[in-house]
Design an enzyme around this catalytic site. Sequence first.
Site, short mmCIF file in Angstrom:
data_model
loop_
_atom_site.label_atom_id
_atom_site.label_comp_id
_atom_site.label_asym_id
_atom_site.label_seq_id
_atom_site.Cartn_x
_atom_site.Cartn_y
_atom_site.Cartn_z
CG HIS A 88 -35.42 12.93 5.17
ND1 HIS A 88 -36.46 12.57 5.25
CD2 HIS A 88 -35.29 12.79 6.73
CE1 HIS A 88 -37.43 13.60 6.02
NE2 HIS A 88 -36.86 13.09 6.96
CB CYS A 146 -34.14 14.06 10.38
SG CYS A 146 -33.97 12.63 11.55
#
Length: 243
Positions: free
Chosen positions: A195, A211
Amino acid sequence: MTFSKTSGKAQAGSFQLSRRTFVAGAIATAPLALSACQSTPLIGLSNQPPLPDETFDYALAYAAVQEDEYKIPAIKYQSFDRKFWRQVVDYDTDQRAGTVVVDPYDKHLYWVLGRGRALRYGIGVGKAGFAWSGEAKIRVKRPWPLWRPPEEMVARRPELKKYAKEGFPPGPNNPLGARAMDLWQGATDTLYRIHGTPEPESIGRNASSGCIRMWHQDVIDLFNRVPLETKVVVISRETPAAA
């Protein structure tokens, strides 16, 4: 440089790309120029941008972007080690062209081009980025996603409770940034995400949460290259690193 967000919702198994850029699911079969004297056949979405070469304009690539109502700020890329800039590099791997390889320890993400080459991006790695490794597929692609904090984060930070239900609204300040790609193993969501990030300084570093983070401009670039069902390999400490 202008992009446009998708008007519909992305779902596992289906996705609608920007009306001004790409058509979902289309697979490129024509070669793209890798340099003036070499070309490499790519596996990816059609009409994707040219690969970075020796004439690549980084100032343009990392400039501010207006995407509908969202303004993405410019990246001060020259403040970062050049190894974290988007670039084509030599990459020795047995993974097939079109595979995404994530090395959370070296802080790089590779999109394998084949013929010993890969498109490399710099990444930042949140705590969750070290919690999972293995193989998965991109099953959901989300432009300007909502973000909902996990329960354990809400327990630590009660002020985030309101976002657990309604979600943090889309925009450049959203923790998932401009794009999110969700990794699944079969019918199971790994909860592992590639992301964007509103914290560009976290690229090349370990972050406290999230993440695999990418600069907004880089995650948009990758998003526009890879189709759904793209294989993703996340390297563990025990996985032999590619040369």
